[in-house]
Design an enzyme around this catalytic site. Structure first.
Site, mmCIF file in Angstrom:
data_model
loop_
_atom_site.group_PDB
_atom_site.id
_atom_site.type_symbol
_atom_site.label_atom_id
_atom_site.label_comp_id
_atom_site.label_asym_id
_atom_site.label_seq_id
_atom_site.Cartn_x
_atom_site.Cartn_y
_atom_site.Cartn_z
ATOM 1 N N ASP A 34 0.879 -1.314 -0.043
ATOM 2 C CA ASP A 34 0.072 -0.024 -0.059
ATOM 3 C C ASP A 34 0.849 1.221 -0.123
ATOM 4 O O ASP A 34 0.319 2.210 0.459
ATOM 5 C CB ASP A 34 -1.221 0.201 1.164
ATOM 6 C CG ASP A 34 -1.765 -1.387 1.073
ATOM 7 O OD1 ASP A 34 -2.175 -1.698 0.186
ATOM 8 O OD2 ASP A 34 -2.177 -1.841 2.461
ATOM 9 N N GLY A 38 0.128 1.674 -7.395
ATOM 10 C CA GLY A 38 -1.016 1.910 -8.410
ATOM 11 C C GLY A 38 -0.763 3.426 -8.876
ATOM 12 O O GLY A 38 -0.812 3.425 -10.287
ATOM 13 N N ASN A 59 -5.100 -10.121 -3.503
ATOM 14 C CA ASN A 59 -4.691 -9.623 -2.286
ATOM 15 C C ASN A 59 -4.318 -8.252 -2.467
ATOM 16 O O ASN A 59 -4.208 -7.640 -1.501
ATOM 17 C CB ASN A 59 -3.759 -10.529 -1.371
ATOM 18 C CG ASN A 59 -2.561 -10.766 -2.181
ATOM 19 O OD1 ASN A 59 -2.449 -10.356 -3.511
ATOM 20 N ND2 ASN A 59 -1.608 -11.365 -1.688
ATOM 21 N N GLY A 61 -4.495 -4.506 -3.849
ATOM 22 C CA GLY A 61 -5.257 -3.350 -3.952
ATOM 23 C C GLY A 61 -4.899 -2.039 -4.340
ATOM 24 O O GLY A 61 -3.969 -1.522 -3.506
ATOM 25 N N HIS A 62 -4.556 -1.878 -5.504
ATOM 26 C CA HIS A 62 -4.065 -0.515 -6.250
ATOM 27 C C HIS A 62 -4.938 0.504 -6.749
ATOM 28 O O HIS A 62 -5.614 0.269 -7.431
ATOM 29 C CB HIS A 62 -3.073 -1.206 -7.354
ATOM 30 C CG HIS A 62 -1.974 -1.945 -7.030
ATOM 31 N ND1 HIS A 62 -1.218 -2.575 -7.855
ATOM 32 C CD2 HIS A 62 -1.786 -2.606 -5.806
ATOM 33 C CE1 HIS A 62 -0.293 -3.331 -7.138
ATOM 34 N NE2 HIS A 62 -0.686 -3.475 -6.043
ATOM 35 N N THR A 156 -5.557 -11.883 3.751
ATOM 36 C CA THR A 156 -6.673 -10.969 3.089
ATOM 37 C C THR A 156 -7.663 -11.926 2.858
ATOM 38 O O THR A 156 -8.830 -11.325 2.447
ATOM 39 C CB THR A 156 -6.009 -10.372 1.870
ATOM 40 O OG1 THR A 156 -5.551 -11.333 1.055
ATOM 41 C CG2 THR A 156 -5.108 -9.402 2.178
ATOM 42 N N GLY A 448 0.111 14.016 -3.049
ATOM 43 C CA GLY A 448 -1.287 13.839 -2.798
ATOM 44 C C GLY A 448 -1.690 12.664 -3.772
ATOM 45 O O GLY A 448 -0.924 12.043 -4.725
HETATM 46 P P1 GDP Z 1 -0.710 0.425 -3.634
HETATM 47 O O1 GDP Z 1 -1.247 -0.961 -3.136
HETATM 48 O O2 GDP Z 1 0.722 0.423 -3.298
HETATM 49 O O3 GDP Z 1 -1.183 0.701 -5.018
HETATM 50 O O4 GDP Z 1 -1.516 1.398 -2.825
HETATM 51 P P2 GDP Z 1 -2.815 1.656 -2.145
HETATM 52 O O5 GDP Z 1 -3.684 2.071 -3.401
HETATM 53 O O6 GDP Z 1 -3.342 0.538 -1.619
HETATM 54 O O7 GDP Z 1 -2.872 2.788 -1.154
HETATM 55 C C1 GDP Z 1 -2.480 4.004 -1.387
HETATM 56 C C2 GDP Z 1 -3.263 5.100 -0.930
HETATM 57 O O8 GDP Z 1 -2.516 6.276 -0.954
HETATM 58 C C3 GDP Z 1 -4.265 5.218 -1.932
HETATM 59 O O9 GDP Z 1 -5.444 5.530 -1.533
HETATM 60 C C4 GDP Z 1 -3.736 6.461 -2.805
HETATM 61 O O10 GDP Z 1 -4.831 6.919 -3.656
HETATM 62 C C5 GDP Z 1 -3.129 7.143 -1.876
HETATM 63 N N1 GDP Z 1 -2.077 8.046 -2.337
HETATM 64 C C6 GDP Z 1 -1.008 7.697 -3.186
HETATM 65 N N2 GDP Z 1 -0.026 8.717 -3.091
HETATM 66 C C7 GDP Z 1 -0.303 9.384 -2.274
HETATM 67 C C8 GDP Z 1 0.104 10.771 -1.773
HETATM 68 O O11 GDP Z 1 1.081 11.451 -2.166
HETATM 69 N N3 GDP Z 1 -0.582 11.458 -0.802
HETATM 70 C C9 GDP Z 1 -1.991 10.968 -0.127
HETATM 71 N N4 GDP Z 1 -2.536 11.790 0.488
HETATM 72 N N5 GDP Z 1 -2.436 9.945 -0.901
HETATM 73 C C10 GDP Z 1 -1.788 9.244 -1.593
HETATM 74 P P1 IMO Z 2 -0.817 -4.282 -2.335
HETATM 75 O O1 IMO Z 2 -0.325 -4.734 -3.409
HETATM 76 C C1 IMO Z 2 -0.754 -4.697 2.143
HETATM 77 C C2 IMO Z 2 -0.520 -8.665 3.472
HETATM 78 C C3 IMO Z 2 -1.822 -9.172 4.326
HETATM 79 C C4 IMO Z 2 -1.384 -10.189 5.356
HETATM 80 C C5 IMO Z 2 -0.131 -10.769 4.812
HETATM 81 C C6 IMO Z 2 -0.605 -11.967 4.080
HETATM 82 O O2 IMO Z 2 -1.953 -3.490 -2.109
HETATM 83 O O3 IMO Z 2 0.550 -3.213 -1.479
HETATM 84 P P2 IMO Z 2 -2.058 -12.713 2.008
HETATM 85 O O4 IMO Z 2 -3.774 -12.613 1.960
HETATM 86 O O5 IMO Z 2 -1.416 -12.260 1.065
HETATM 87 O O6 IMO Z 2 -2.060 -14.245 2.319
HETATM 88 O O7 IMO Z 2 -1.889 -12.140 3.338
HETATM 89 O O8 IMO Z 2 0.151 -9.976 3.373
HETATM 90 N N1 IMO Z 2 -0.741 -8.224 2.458
HETATM 91 C C7 IMO Z 2 -1.025 -7.039 2.127
HETATM 92 N N2 IMO Z 2 -0.843 -5.792 2.831
HETATM 93 N N3 IMO Z 2 -0.953 -4.583 0.856
HETATM 94 C C8 IMO Z 2 -0.923 -5.469 -0.186
HETATM 95 O O9 IMO Z 2 -1.022 -5.524 -1.557
HETATM 96 C C9 IMO Z 2 -0.982 -6.859 0.460
HETATM 97 N N4 IMO Z 2 -0.858 -8.057 0.200
HETATM 98 C C10 IMO Z 2 -0.891 -8.813 1.109
HETATM 99 O O10 IMO Z 2 -2.497 -8.095 4.901
HETATM 100 O O11 IMO Z 2 -0.806 -9.431 6.353
HETATM 101 MG MG MG Z 3 -2.850 -1.889 -1.644
#
Ligand code: GDP
Ligand code: IMO
Ligand code: MG
Length: 457
Positions: A34, A38, A59, A61-62, A156, A448
């Site tokens: 996270d 994405g 698992n 979420g981008h 997840t 942001g």
């Molecule tokens: P990913 O799994 O690595 O793609 O990241 P996620 O989408 O799960 O979580 C990142 C969150 O931070 C998302 O809600 C993005 O929209 C948000 N985001 C990304 N870059 C920034 C940033 O620079 N500032 C803020 N406030 N939010 C951001």
């Molecule tokens: P993105 O791509 C955050 C974590 C789960 C759990 C562990 C194992 O959005 O960054 P799993 O379901 O993969 O067997 O869970 O890994 N986990 C993540 N945490 N972002 C993810 O993906 C994750 N993918 C797995 O929360 O602790």
């Molecule tokens: Mg994510």
């Protein structure tokens, strides 16, 4: 490299012009997921011909924010929003057909065209079935009951571990290519379902929950309807990718999960079940080791984690709560609140090194605005002694005492900054400290969620 016109969804400006990347590129998380992968993949994808997922499954979420629209992608590569670009779900991904179809339909409803031309799924990728999801949840609850010395992984629940386990076991595995061979699929499901029912029923009993046995024929029928919808996408992506490279096309690899969750190099056993650092690219996509020229390591300006496992810099106080609320740190996949803490540079230096990061992208920097002091972890102490590196043993990591370096915070709102030079002096000092410590240049600073809130040098 082509630079095809953006779809109607795109803004004109491309903040990544200044990066001038040349060669195949990977975007990989350096923390526990996270980090904002994405966002950066979406920004880069217009400059690449093919975006490739090589690991993980639903698992992930981008999040991609385009103007006032927000997309949450789980299995489909984040390059999908660009017209005329190819997207590949590689052999290393575990694919839940129902989830892919759901994502395809949601994207189509929002005006994104998806055909066999812009979305390919490897015939070698393994299939996630409903029994994998049951097994995932049952295992974690059984562990919670039985494992007194530890805690459940907190997966997840998307069936990821059980599907990769079946891949390694072989006799209970099904691959996407099998969806196109009904007789083979029926036989495979008969066998797998018999074994799953025999093992999951007593496990459910142990957990004190009801268990409805799976019906192989029903599952077969359901899977055949998925096969009808996905048939045009299932293909030999190995040949597709090698042909693309041979014809000078440029590849962008989209890491899912992150290096501290890597099954070999992460905080085992509190990890996911794939090689989600850049080290997984080669096996998970079929491209040889020398293919990737640029590895962009994505790191938040602080640290988060979802699920169980050690997190040395976790803050169980008002600073942690503030980061969670300002950064909206709730899971994209499960909605769970993320654990928040100070940036762990010992961990990021370790993952940047094993990932071969050629550049860093520092994300969600805006979230730290308004904090008087900013701490970064620069060492781990155990029994009064500083550890030489990142420990392989999670029980050691859970007991270490973080050594902090304190920097002055910045009070200014930085979400409208137009360049790294515009950042307040204390913010610039923070960026400089990160790159000095990690030993890789910070070339992107994100202030942001929107694409125009991206500073590049
Ligand atoms: P990913 O799994 O690595 O793609 O990241 P996620 O989408 O799960 O979580 C990142 C969150 O931070 C998302 O809600 C993005 O929209 C948000 N985001 C990304 N870059 C920034 C940033 O620079 N500032 C803020 N406030 N939010 C951001
Ligand atoms: P993105 O791509 C955050 C974590 C789960 C759990 C562990 C194992 O959005 O960054 P799993 O379901 O993969 O067997 O869970 O890994 N986990 C993540 N945490 N972002 C993810 O993906 C994750 N993918 C797995 O929360 O602790
Ligand atoms: Mg994510």
């Amino acid at each position: 490299m082509t630079d095809a016109p953006a779809t109607a969804l795109r803004a004109d400006a491309d903040p990544l012009d200044a990066l001038k990347l040349d060669g195949h590129t990977a975007v990989c998380g350096l923390q526990w997921g996270d980090e904002g992968k994405g966002k950066i993949v979406d920004l880069l994808a217009r400059r690449y011909d093919v975006t490739v997922r090589y690991n993980g499954g639903a698992n992930a979420g981008h999040t991609v924010v385009v103007g006032d629209q927000k997309f949450a992608l789980h299995l489909i590569p984040s390059g999908i929003l660009y017209e005329g670009k190819a997207n590949v779900i590689g052999n290393g991904v575990v694919v839940d057909p129902e989830q892919v179809i759901k994502e395809i339909n949601t994207l189509r409803d929002r005006g994104i065209a998806i055909t066999g031309d812009n979305l390919s799924i490897s015939e070698r990728a393994h299939v996630v079935f409903p029994y994998h999801k049951s097994q995932d949840v049952l295992f974690d609850s059984a562990v919670a009951k039985a494992w007194e010395a530890g805690a459940p992984i907190g997966t997840t629940g998307r069936g990821i571990g059980p599907c990769y386990a079946d891949k390694a076991l072989r006799s209970t595995a099904v691959r996407m290519g099998d969806l196109l061979k009904p007789d083979t699929l029926r036989a495979q499901l008969n066998r797998a379902v018999a074994i799953k029912n025999a093992t999951l029923a007593p496990l459910a009993q142990l957990c004190g929950v009801d268990f409805d046995a799976f019906n192989a024929e029903q599952l077969f029928e359901q899977t055949m309807t998925f096969a009808d919808q996905l048939g045009e996408h299932i293909t030999d992506t190995t040949t597709l990718l090698h042909d693309a490279v041979a014809s000078q096309k440029q590849l962008l690899f989209e890491g899912a999960n992150a290096a501290l969750l890597d099954i070999d190099h992460g905080t085992y056993p509190f990890v996911t079940s794939s090689n989600c650092s850049s080290l997984g690219i080669y096996a998970g996509s079929s491209m040889p080791g020398a293919t990737v020229k640029n590895v962009i390591g994505i790191a938040k300006a602080y640290q988060t984690r979802v699920g169980g496992g050690p997190m040395p810099t976790e803050l169980d106080d008002e600073v942690g709560d503030r980061i969670r609320e300002v950064g909206r740190e709730y899971g994209t996949t499960t909605g769970r609140p993320r654990r928040c803490g100070w940036l762990d540079l010992v961990a990021v230096k370790y993952t940047s090194t094993i990932s071969g990061a050629t550049a860093l992208s520092l994300m969600l920097f805006d979230v730290l605005a308004g904090l008087d002091k900013l701490k970064v972890c620069v060492g781990y102490k155990a029994n009064g002694r500083e550890l030489p590196g990142f420990p392989a043993d999670s029980s050691v990591l859970s007991q270490i005492e973080p050594v902090y370096h304190e920097l002055d915070g910045f009070s200014e709102d930085i979400t409208d900054c137009q360049s790294i030079d515009d950042l307040p002096a204390n913010a610039k000092a923070y960026v400089a400290f990160v790159e000095d410590f990690v030993g890789a240049p910070v070339r992107i600073v994100s202030v942001g969620p929107r694409r125009d809130q991206t500073l590049v040098r």
